[in-house]
Design an enzyme around this catalytic site. Structure first.
Site, PDB file in Angstrom:
ATOM      1  N   HIS A 225       0.822  -1.215   0.000  1.00 26.55           N
ATOM      2  CA  HIS A 225       0.000   0.000   0.000  1.00 26.55           C
ATOM      3  C   HIS A 225       0.856   1.266   0.000  1.00 26.55           C
ATOM      4  O   HIS A 225       0.331   2.375   0.095  1.00 26.55           O
ATOM      5  CB  HIS A 225      -0.920  -0.025   1.237  1.00 26.55           C
ATOM      6  CG  HIS A 225      -2.061   0.921   1.176  1.00 26.55           C
ATOM      7  ND1 HIS A 225      -2.273   1.898   2.134  1.00 26.55           N
ATOM      8  CD2 HIS A 225      -3.067   1.061   0.282  1.00 26.55           C
ATOM      9  CE1 HIS A 225      -3.347   2.587   1.833  1.00 26.55           C
ATOM     10  NE2 HIS A 225      -3.857   2.098   0.719  1.00 26.55           N
ATOM     11  N   LYS A 227       3.336   4.428  -1.110  1.00 26.47           N
ATOM     12  CA  LYS A 227       3.492   5.357  -2.230  1.00 26.47           C
ATOM     13  C   LYS A 227       4.798   6.105  -2.016  1.00 26.47           C
ATOM     14  O   LYS A 227       4.864   7.039  -1.208  1.00 26.47           O
ATOM     15  CB  LYS A 227       2.339   6.364  -2.309  1.00 26.47           C
ATOM     16  CG  LYS A 227       0.969   5.732  -2.552  1.00 26.47           C
ATOM     17  CD  LYS A 227       0.195   5.583  -1.270  1.00 26.47           C
ATOM     18  CE  LYS A 227      -1.178   4.990  -1.527  1.00 26.47           C
ATOM     19  NZ  LYS A 227      -1.797   4.469  -0.310  1.00 26.47           N
ATOM     20  N   ASP A 232      17.283  10.567  -7.295  1.00 25.37           N
ATOM     21  CA  ASP A 232      18.725  10.753  -7.052  1.00 25.37           C
ATOM     22  C   ASP A 232      19.114  10.609  -5.579  1.00 25.37           C
ATOM     23  O   ASP A 232      20.197  11.056  -5.182  1.00 25.37           O
ATOM     24  CB  ASP A 232      19.179  12.125  -7.568  1.00 25.37           C
ATOM     25  CG  ASP A 232      19.114  12.221  -9.081  1.00 25.37           C
ATOM     26  OD1 ASP A 232      19.103  11.165  -9.741  1.00 25.37           O
ATOM     27  OD2 ASP A 232      19.051  13.355  -9.607  1.00 25.37           O
ATOM     28  N   HIS A 402      -9.155  11.456   1.462  1.00 31.39           N
ATOM     29  CA  HIS A 402      -8.312  10.264   1.428  1.00 31.39           C
ATOM     30  C   HIS A 402      -7.001  10.474   2.195  1.00 31.39           C
ATOM     31  O   HIS A 402      -6.171   9.573   2.276  1.00 31.39           O
ATOM     32  CB  HIS A 402      -8.018   9.922  -0.042  1.00 31.39           C
ATOM     33  CG  HIS A 402      -7.333   8.616  -0.263  1.00 31.39           C
ATOM     34  ND1 HIS A 402      -6.005   8.521  -0.622  1.00 31.39           N
ATOM     35  CD2 HIS A 402      -7.778   7.346  -0.174  1.00 31.39           C
ATOM     36  CE1 HIS A 402      -5.669   7.245  -0.758  1.00 31.39           C
ATOM     37  NE2 HIS A 402      -6.720   6.506  -0.486  1.00 31.39           N
ATOM     38  N   LYS A 404      -4.192  10.733   5.058  1.00 38.97           N
ATOM     39  CA  LYS A 404      -3.894   9.888   6.224  1.00 38.97           C
ATOM     40  C   LYS A 404      -2.896  10.646   7.093  1.00 38.97           C
ATOM     41  O   LYS A 404      -1.682  10.513   6.922  1.00 38.97           O
ATOM     42  CB  LYS A 404      -3.314   8.546   5.763  1.00 38.97           C
ATOM     43  CG  LYS A 404      -4.208   7.806   4.742  1.00 38.97           C
ATOM     44  CD  LYS A 404      -3.401   7.432   3.544  1.00 38.97           C
ATOM     45  CE  LYS A 404      -4.186   6.837   2.403  1.00 38.97           C
ATOM     46  NZ  LYS A 404      -5.326   6.046   2.624  1.00 38.97           N
ATOM     47  N   ASP A 409      -0.388  18.373  19.439  1.00 36.81           N
ATOM     48  CA  ASP A 409       0.249  19.379  20.318  1.00 36.81           C
ATOM     49  C   ASP A 409       1.222  20.328  19.619  1.00 36.81           C
ATOM     50  O   ASP A 409       2.156  20.835  20.265  1.00 36.81           O
ATOM     51  CB  ASP A 409       0.996  18.678  21.459  1.00 36.81           C
ATOM     52  CG  ASP A 409       0.067  17.954  22.413  1.00 36.81           C
ATOM     53  OD1 ASP A 409      -1.149  18.192  22.347  1.00 36.81           O
ATOM     54  OD2 ASP A 409       0.565  17.155  23.220  1.00 36.81           O
TER      55      ASP A 409
END
Length: 484
Positions: A225, A227, A232, A402, A404, A409
């Protein structure tokens, strides 16, 4: 004899089932896992012949203990071992962090005790809102690549935006740049024509854990899952945005997609690179050539502490879930969480409830409408308990959120691929950036507060008035939460 077998075939089938069930139950008992989970699997195995065995095969096995792939090929390399020694913080560095982070130092120490999660101090961070901004930045960085491009994505489609990416990859590979690409075989949809084009132009690519019929497997596999984009060894991306048109908001008549990503320049690229190389070593099924050129020294002087936390069946611990758990438990002022899928374990639910009842400002932002009706109702089944504990719950109404993220604080924040759900905590391969920086955390907090302006806040009184039919759908959906 043959007639006897024919006359009693179903008896033999049932007997065989329960011989296998007894074996599976014995295995489960010896694992000493959560009693509720143990009883659930035993019930399914006993009540549903063969179907129970299939469910247990896909979801009951503890892959964290039975490693899906061996990481030693990468971790034993001298270059990687040198990095591990390089990023062990001195006592003076830890003291400076301790003065700033106070109780959040528990997080740093927790992650330091988990392998391959060093604290990096010198980083520049850029929070990216939505796909259009991400792809503009990413494509510019890819075009400037001089040595290598590494991409690892759950979803890669050769649609409009995907073809733009593939055009750049083919062009850079034809220039002699080393381009490595891995994509999840279930999440991605790439034609054979596109694959042939990639190969002809010199792009190395592999599907992660290929399946015969990806359209029919759904989520009944352990999937990658993550991404990740690395250019470089100097510039990196991590977050929630995959490579597909749905993430770009091209058309006004499609659902508005709200997402968050992170661009990193600096020392955090080195552990991010290590995690990519471990995946590449697995998918390519060959010993990976790891050179110092993949880990260039950074000249970034900005101090922003970052840890790259990976989690999945390949890690010894549920690193990301543990980080979120500690972050919530050490909160002193507020906890703001955004997630598209909220199907958590009891530990996270209890942590949120206790924090809210202790006077902490705890807020949860989820989509009002989901891309999965069963995930939507499973999420809804948890909300009443949170509302009773005075957790403030918002549902995004402008489109589908979508992102996440979590911010705590004004000191700690995280952006990555992990949802607050069973799959992200236990099944999928995930990766998050854990950030210890006031400027970045405040920016993420402001994004959260901006998002709730496009949301509706739930009240306990009105939520309790939903129909019994709706509650029944929630309870039914929750039963299937491990499969979502």
């Amino acid at each position: 004899m043959i007639d006897f077998l024919k006359d009693n075939i179903w008896v033999f089938v049932i007997v065989l089932n329960y011989i296998l069930v007894i074996s599976a139950v014995t295995t489960i008992l010896f694992k000493n896992i959560n009693p509720t989970k143990t009883l659930s699997y035993i019930m399914v195995l006993v009540v549903f012949p063969y179907l129970g065995l299939i469910v247990y095969y896909f979801f009951g096995q503890e892959y964290r203990k039975n490693k899906i792939f061996n990481r030693k090929n990468v971790l034993n390399k001298n270059v990687v071992q040198k990095l591990d020694r390089e990023y062990k913080l001195s006592k003076s560095q830890l003291h400076k962090l301790d003065e700033f982070l106070d109780t959040k130092m528990k997080l740093v120490k927790l992650m330091n005790n988990n392998k391959n999660t060093p604290v990096t101090l010198k980083n520049e961070l850029q929070i990216i809102k939505n796909g259009k901004e991400k792809f503009k930045l990413l494509f510019e960085d890819l075009k400037q690549a001089k040595h290598h491009i590494h991409l690892e994505y759950y979803i890669l489609k050769d649609d409009h935006i995907g073809t733009k990416l593939i055009d750049i990859l083919c062009e850079k590979a034809s220039e002699g740049i080393k381009v490595r690409l891995t994509f999840d075989d279930v999440g991605s949809k790439i034609s054979w024509k596109t694959k042939r084009r990639l190969k002809d132009n010199g792009v190395e690519f592999y599907a992660f854990m290929p399946v015969l019929f990806p359209n029919f497997t759904g989520k009944m596999n352990y999937r990658n899952h993550r991404k990740i984009a690395i250019i470089d060894g100097e510039i990196g991306y991590v977050g929630g945005i995959n490579i597909a048109d749905a993430y770009v908001n091209y058309k006004d008549d499609t659902t508005y997609w709200r997402d968050t990503h992170l661009r990193i320049v600096g020392e955090a690229l080195k552990p991010l690179q290590v995690h990519f190389l471990m995946t590449w070593d697995f998918v390519s099924n060959s010993s990976c050539d790891i050179s110092v050129e993949l880990f260039p020294n950074s000249d970034v002087q900005t101090t922003k502490a970052v840890q790259i936390a990976a989690s999945g069946p390949d890690t010894d611990w549920a690193n990301i879930m543990e980080a979120m758990f500690v972050a919530i438990n050490t909160a002193e002022n507020y906890v703001y969480v955004t997630t598209p899928y909220f199907i958590p374990n009891d530990e996270i639910v209890t942590a949120l409830q206790v924090a809210a009842k202790s006077g902490i400002d705890v807020r949860l932002l989820i989509p009002k409408e989901s891309d999965s009706w069963i995930a939507k109702y499973a999420t809804n089944s948890y909300l009443e308990r949170l509302l009773e504990a005075e957790v403030r719950v918002y549902r995004y109404t402008k489109g589908f959120i979508h992102a996440k993220t979590m911010v705590v604080d004004d000191l700690f924040s995280t952006i990555g691929t992990s949802n607050l759900d069973y799959r992200s905590f236990n099944i999928n391969f995930e990766i998050n950036a854990l950030i210890y920086n006031k400027e970045t955390s405040v920016e993420l907090k402001d994004l959260f507060l901006d998002d709730i302006l496009n949301s509706e806040e739930l009240s306990l009184e009105s939520w309790q008035k939903r129909s019994k039919y709706c509650k029944l759908k929630e309870s039914y959906s929750r039963l299937w939460s491990p499969l979502l």
